[in-house]
Scaffold this motif. Structure first.
Motif, short mmCIF file in Angstrom:
data_model
loop_
_atom_site.label_atom_id
_atom_site.label_comp_id
_atom_site.label_asym_id
_atom_site.label_seq_id
_atom_site.Cartn_x
_atom_site.Cartn_y
_atom_site.Cartn_z
N ALA A 73 0.83 -1.22 0.00
CA ALA A 73 0.00 0.00 0.00
C ALA A 73 0.86 1.26 0.00
N ASP A 74 0.38 2.30 -0.66
CA ASP A 74 1.06 3.60 -0.60
C ASP A 74 1.08 4.09 0.84
N GLU A 75 2.14 4.77 1.21
CA GLU A 75 2.32 5.19 2.60
C GLU A 75 1.13 6.04 3.09
N GLY A 76 0.58 5.62 4.22
CA GLY A 76 -0.51 6.36 4.85
C GLY A 76 -1.87 6.21 4.19
N SER A 77 -1.97 5.33 3.18
CA SER A 77 -3.23 5.23 2.44
C SER A 77 -4.16 4.13 2.95
N PHE A 78 -3.66 3.24 3.79
CA PHE A 78 -4.48 2.08 4.20
C PHE A 78 -5.49 2.45 5.27
N ASN A 121 0.24 2.44 -5.85
CA ASN A 121 0.77 3.34 -6.89
C ASN A 121 -0.31 4.33 -7.37
N GLY A 122 -1.08 4.81 -6.40
CA GLY A 122 -2.09 5.83 -6.70
C GLY A 122 -3.43 5.30 -7.14
N HIS A 123 -3.60 3.99 -7.26
CA HIS A 123 -4.86 3.40 -7.73
C HIS A 123 -5.61 2.77 -6.56
N GLN A 124 -6.80 3.27 -6.29
CA GLN A 124 -7.55 2.82 -5.13
C GLN A 124 -8.11 1.42 -5.33
N THR A 125 -8.00 0.60 -4.28
CA THR A 125 -8.48 -0.78 -4.35
C THR A 125 -8.79 -1.28 -2.95
N VAL A 126 -9.55 -2.37 -2.87
CA VAL A 126 -9.79 -3.05 -1.60
C VAL A 126 -8.79 -4.19 -1.49
N ILE A 127 -8.13 -4.29 -0.33
CA ILE A 127 -7.16 -5.37 -0.16
C ILE A 127 -7.49 -6.21 1.07
N CYS A 128 -7.27 -7.51 0.94
CA CYS A 128 -7.43 -8.45 2.06
C CYS A 128 -6.11 -9.22 2.16
N VAL A 129 -5.50 -9.19 3.34
CA VAL A 129 -4.19 -9.83 3.51
C VAL A 129 -4.29 -10.89 4.60
N MET A 130 -4.12 -12.15 4.22
CA MET A 130 -4.14 -13.24 5.19
C MET A 130 -2.79 -13.35 5.87
N ASP A 131 -2.80 -13.79 7.12
CA ASP A 131 -1.60 -13.81 7.96
C ASP A 131 -1.33 -15.22 8.46
N GLY A 276 0.04 -2.32 -9.49
CA GLY A 276 -0.30 -0.96 -9.91
C GLY A 276 -0.64 -0.88 -11.39
N LYS A 277 0.13 -1.58 -12.22
CA LYS A 277 -0.12 -1.58 -13.67
C LYS A 277 -1.44 -2.27 -14.01
N LEU A 278 -1.71 -3.40 -13.33
CA LEU A 278 -2.96 -4.13 -13.59
C LEU A 278 -4.18 -3.31 -13.17
N LEU A 279 -4.09 -2.65 -12.03
CA LEU A 279 -5.20 -1.81 -11.56
C LEU A 279 -5.44 -0.64 -12.51
#
Length: 284
Positions: A73-78, A121-131, A276-279
């Motif tokens: 994620a871009d810094e501070g964007s999450f 990379n500036g493109h807004q999206t929803v992310i889910c990260v499994m741990d 970023g390119k795909l988004l």
């Protein structure tokens, strides 16, 4: 007369303390070196860098959800969603609540998945990260609910979804309730797809069990980190079932891609730019 009478002979031994070897064992601070599970070499931990990649063989070490978000994620964007969700113990499984609380401390997260909205990379999206550090990333009802809500919200806001999978499969302490999450998440993804929105999965080590059998393999585009373990049943279970020895590369991402289940293997330090390119290509 005893011709062979035994005699005790005492030989004085003088020990020169000044010539004794120094037996002091050097103290190495914990965490200074990390052993690579692939090449088996001891790596100076600082040499792994921010990406946690072995400088000798390129192996991508397992990382927690927070580290993954910092890399992608871009810094501070999450913006995190559904952080606090109460656990229930549907089977009254003994010791489950205590194990769950211990996992929260160990992983520094509330559950085995972190969901939210961010820009890549500036493109807004929803992310889910499994741990995988949280009860081996196992999928229980909270994991299923958080991912389902994130996908449904992405559909409502007309956003793409990126899910990083890392799981040992369904959470045994929740039985059939855990298995039901596969269908629930898949249903939300189907609605997201009907809305003409992009869904990307990134398979990380390990992606196994019910997660592989459902949303991990439903992506419009499926990426993977190098040499990630990807499969359903474990290698030993399969070998015992079919009574045959499987090749060393079995269930590694490279082998899975050869069989057409993965679109591209992307090194960790290139993932952000690739996503970023795909988004950008699929933005409405």
């Amino acid at each position: 007369m005893k011709l062979f009478k035994k005699k005790r002979v005492y030989i004085p031994i003088h020990v020169d303390r000044t010539q004794q070897e120094d037996t002091t064992v050097p103290v190495v601070p914990n965490g200074m070196f990390t052993k690579c599970p692939q090449c088996q070499k001891s790596i100076y931990t600082k040499d792994l860098g921010h990406d946690k990649i072995c400088p000798e063989c390129g192996y991508s070490f397992r990382i927690c959800a927070t580290e993954r978000i910092e890399l992608i994620a871009d810094e501070g964007s999450f913006e995190e969603w559904d952080k606090e969700m109460a656990l229930s113990n549907p089977l009254d499984f003994p010791g489950y609540e205590e194990k769950w609380k211990q996992a929260q401390v160990k992983a520094n997260t509330n559950e085995a998945v972190v969901t939210g909205k961010a820009t890549i990379n500036g493109h807004q999206t929803v992310i889910c990260v499994m741990d995988s550090t949280f009860i081996m990333g196992s999928m229980g009802q909270i994991v299923g609910e958080k991912i389902t809500r994130a996908v449904e919200r992405a559909t409502a806001e007309e956003l793409s979804v990126v899910i990083f999978t890392a799981s040992g499969g369904a959470r045994m302490q929740e039985g059939i309730i855990s298995l039901m999450q596969m269908a629930k998440i898949s249903g939300a993804i189907a609605q997201h797809s009907k809305a003409g929105l992009l869904y990307i999965t990134v398979l990380t080590d390990p992606t196994t069990g019910g997660v592989t059998a459902s949303f991990a393999m439903q992506g419009d585009i499926i990426l993977s980190e190098p040499r990630a373990l990807v499969g359903f049943a474990g290698k030993r279970v399969i070998e015992q079932t079919i009574k045959e020895t499987l090749p060393d590369e079995f269930q590694l991402a490279e082998s899975v891609m050869e069989n057409g289940f993965i679109d591209k293997i992307v090194p960790r330090n290139e993932l952000k730019n690739t996503l970023g390119k795909l988004l950008k290509l699929h933005e409405k």
